[in-house]
Scaffold this active site. Structure first.
Site, short mmCIF file in Angstrom:
data_model
loop_
_atom_site.label_atom_id
_atom_site.label_comp_id
_atom_site.label_asym_id
_atom_site.label_seq_id
_atom_site.Cartn_x
_atom_site.Cartn_y
_atom_site.Cartn_z
N LEU A 1 0.77 -1.27 0.04
CA LEU A 1 -0.01 -0.15 0.09
C LEU A 1 0.96 1.27 0.10
O LEU A 1 1.97 1.23 0.75
CB LEU A 1 -0.98 -0.08 1.22
CG LEU A 1 -1.72 -1.21 1.30
CD1 LEU A 1 -2.92 -0.88 2.50
CD2 LEU A 1 -2.54 -1.48 -0.02
N HIS A 2 0.32 2.21 -0.82
CA HIS A 2 1.02 3.60 -0.65
C HIS A 2 0.16 4.81 -0.80
O HIS A 2 -1.05 4.36 -0.29
CB HIS A 2 1.89 3.72 -2.02
CG HIS A 2 1.10 3.13 -3.30
ND1 HIS A 2 0.03 4.31 -3.84
CD2 HIS A 2 1.16 2.33 -4.09
CE1 HIS A 2 -0.52 3.57 -4.74
NE2 HIS A 2 0.26 2.48 -5.02
N HIS B 1 -3.33 4.27 -2.55
CA HIS B 1 -4.44 3.44 -1.83
C HIS B 1 -5.12 4.11 -0.59
O HIS B 1 -5.98 4.05 -0.27
CB HIS B 1 -3.81 2.15 -0.91
CG HIS B 1 -3.27 1.03 -2.10
ND1 HIS B 1 -1.87 0.92 -2.36
CD2 HIS B 1 -3.72 0.10 -2.99
CE1 HIS B 1 -1.64 0.05 -3.33
NE2 HIS B 1 -2.83 -0.46 -3.85
N GLN C 1 -4.52 -13.27 -11.61
CA GLN C 1 -4.37 -12.00 -12.73
C GLN C 1 -2.97 -11.91 -13.14
O GLN C 1 -2.88 -10.82 -13.85
CB GLN C 1 -5.08 -10.94 -12.13
CG GLN C 1 -4.25 -10.24 -10.83
CD GLN C 1 -4.98 -9.30 -10.44
OE1 GLN C 1 -5.94 -9.40 -9.49
NE2 GLN C 1 -4.75 -7.79 -10.48
N GLY D 1 -8.64 3.02 -8.12
CA GLY D 1 -7.99 4.02 -8.24
C GLY D 1 -8.27 4.19 -9.97
O GLY D 1 -8.03 3.11 -10.75
N LYS E 1 -5.77 5.19 -11.90
CA LYS E 1 -4.76 4.79 -12.67
C LYS E 1 -4.88 3.62 -13.32
O LYS E 1 -4.22 3.51 -14.60
CB LYS E 1 -3.50 4.79 -11.76
CG LYS E 1 -2.21 4.38 -12.59
CD LYS E 1 -0.87 4.11 -11.38
CE LYS E 1 -1.02 2.66 -10.90
NZ LYS E 1 -0.59 1.87 -11.81
N GLN F 1 -9.23 -1.38 -15.80
CA GLN F 1 -9.85 -2.18 -14.60
C GLN F 1 -10.97 -1.77 -14.14
O GLN F 1 -12.03 -2.61 -13.80
CB GLN F 1 -8.87 -2.35 -13.51
CG GLN F 1 -9.18 -2.80 -12.12
CD GLN F 1 -8.06 -3.34 -11.20
OE1 GLN F 1 -7.47 -4.32 -11.60
NE2 GLN F 1 -7.96 -2.53 -10.18
N SER G 1 2.45 3.86 -7.83
CA SER G 1 2.17 2.37 -7.93
C SER G 1 2.96 1.68 -6.98
O SER G 1 4.28 2.05 -6.60
CB SER G 1 2.56 2.19 -9.42
OG SER G 1 2.88 0.73 -9.63
N SER G 2 2.45 0.48 -6.71
CA SER G 2 3.46 -0.47 -5.91
C SER G 2 4.75 -0.89 -6.56
O SER G 2 5.78 -1.06 -5.86
CB SER G 2 2.59 -1.82 -5.36
OG SER G 2 1.43 -1.43 -4.88
O1 PAF Z 1 -5.89 -3.16 -8.57
C1 PAF Z 1 -5.50 -4.30 -7.79
O2 PAF Z 1 -4.88 -4.11 -6.91
C2 PAF Z 1 -6.16 -5.30 -8.04
O3 PAF Z 1 -6.24 -5.69 -9.34
C3 PAF Z 1 -7.52 -5.74 -7.33
C4 PAF Z 1 -8.51 -4.96 -7.88
C5 PAF Z 1 -7.42 -5.63 -6.04
C6 PAF Z 1 -8.07 -7.07 -7.71
O4 PAF Z 1 -6.93 -8.18 -7.49
#
Ligand code: PAF
Length: 297
Positions: free
Chosen positions: A38-39, A42, A66, A154, A156, A160, A192-193
């Site tokens: 997390l940053h 988030h 994913q 988000g 970014k 998604q 971004s992570s």
């Molecule tokens: O954006 C993300 O961090 C991921 O794609 C999510 C939405 C948590 C699904 O794993």
């Protein structure tokens, strides 16, 4: 923001009991799904959820389905203690930290697929549609487990968000999806992570990505880009000047992700590029109505 006491929960039954008890007491529920690391981006999602809801659930789950490359999954940064601390500081009440078996128990055989340009272009074409199948499946499972009123994502990851909105509507999942603006460093780099893996040198080079998006958005807004191709060329040239080769640098309709034919309406400028071995994505939305043009960065 007042610090809340954050509770970590690892199992689905425990989470359901806790959320049901709070709901019975009248609480509304905001949900922020994450893969950890997390940053401040988030934190902005969690803070917004905490402003709008009595109970805030943050999930921390690195979703294996994913990732299309095992190495990317293996390298994904993990720091549960730091994540729970950050989530609590930002206003989370519960961190849901399931293990893989809790989300994909033995015998799991379901895949949620969104098809069409929303899922098959840009990231779907570069990473394969399996990426969004993985996102859609895990987010469906998480939404069903948490039962939130509102889930926060988000901007970014603009594609998604569109994919999530699509299947939430199609599957009639009773949750509202809210998009929160991208958080950027002062230099413009989208948080971004993956940024944690950039060296100082590649970090400088990565600044070409937001710069290319901005110069393209400005050229669309002020009319100096006269066609989609000339707009793309401006951005690609800015990237190349910094030695960055884009995987894609696209100008699309912002709601369908169909490639734009002309510079009208609301457009998404989206870019993916690998810098110093780290794959980064970013985007800007621009209104191409010349009189009232706005570029958001
Ligand atoms: O954006 C993300 O961090 C991921 O794609 C999510 C939405 C948590 C699904 O794993």
């Amino acid at each position: 923001m007042t610090e809340r006491i954050v509770q970590s929960i690892r199992t689905v039954p425990e989470l359901r009991v806790e959320v049901a008890a709070r709901r019975a007491a009248g609480a509304t529920v905001g949900f922020v799904p994450t893969m950890g690391a997390l940053h401040a981006g988030h934190a902005a999602l969690i803070e917004r959820a905490a402003r709008e809801h009595d109970l805030v659930v943050v999930s921390i789950f690195v979703n294996p389905s994913q990732f299309n490359q095992i190495s990317d999954l293996a390298q994904y940064p993990r720091n549960e203690t730091g994540d729970v601390q950050l989530a609590g500081d930002a206003g989370a009440d519960i961190c849901f930290v399931p293990d893989v078996e809790a989300i994909y128990p033995e015998g799991f055989a379901t895949n949620v697929q969104v098809r069409g340009p929303l899922a098959e272009t840009l990231e779907g074409s570069e990473r394969g549609v399996g990426h969004f199948d993985g996102v859609a499946t895990v987010v469906t499972v998480l939404l069903n487990i948490v039962g939130a009123d509102v889930a926060y994502f988000g901007a970014k990851d603009a594609q998604q968000v569109l994919v999530v909105k699509r299947f939430v509507e199609d599957l009639q999942i009773p949750v509202q999806i809210v998009t929160v603006d991208t958080v950027r460093n002062d230099d413009g780099l989208a948080l971004s992570s993956r940024n944690a893996r950039l060296t100082a040198e590649s970090c400088d080079q990565a600044l070409a990505i937001p710069a290319a998006l901005k110069v393209t958005a400005d050229a669309i807004s002020d009319g100096s880009a006269t066609s989609v191709e000339s707009g793309r060329a401006i951005g690609i040239e800015r990237l190349r000047a910094a030695g960055v080769e884009a995987e894609y640098f696209a100008i699309t309709d912002a709601s369908t992700l169909e490639p734009a034919d002309e510079l009208t309406g609301t457009l998404l400028i989206a870019c993916a590029a690998t810098v110093g071995g780290v794959r980064l994505i970013d985007n800007l939305t621009v209104s191409a109505n010349r009189e009232a043009a706005t570029a958001r960065c």
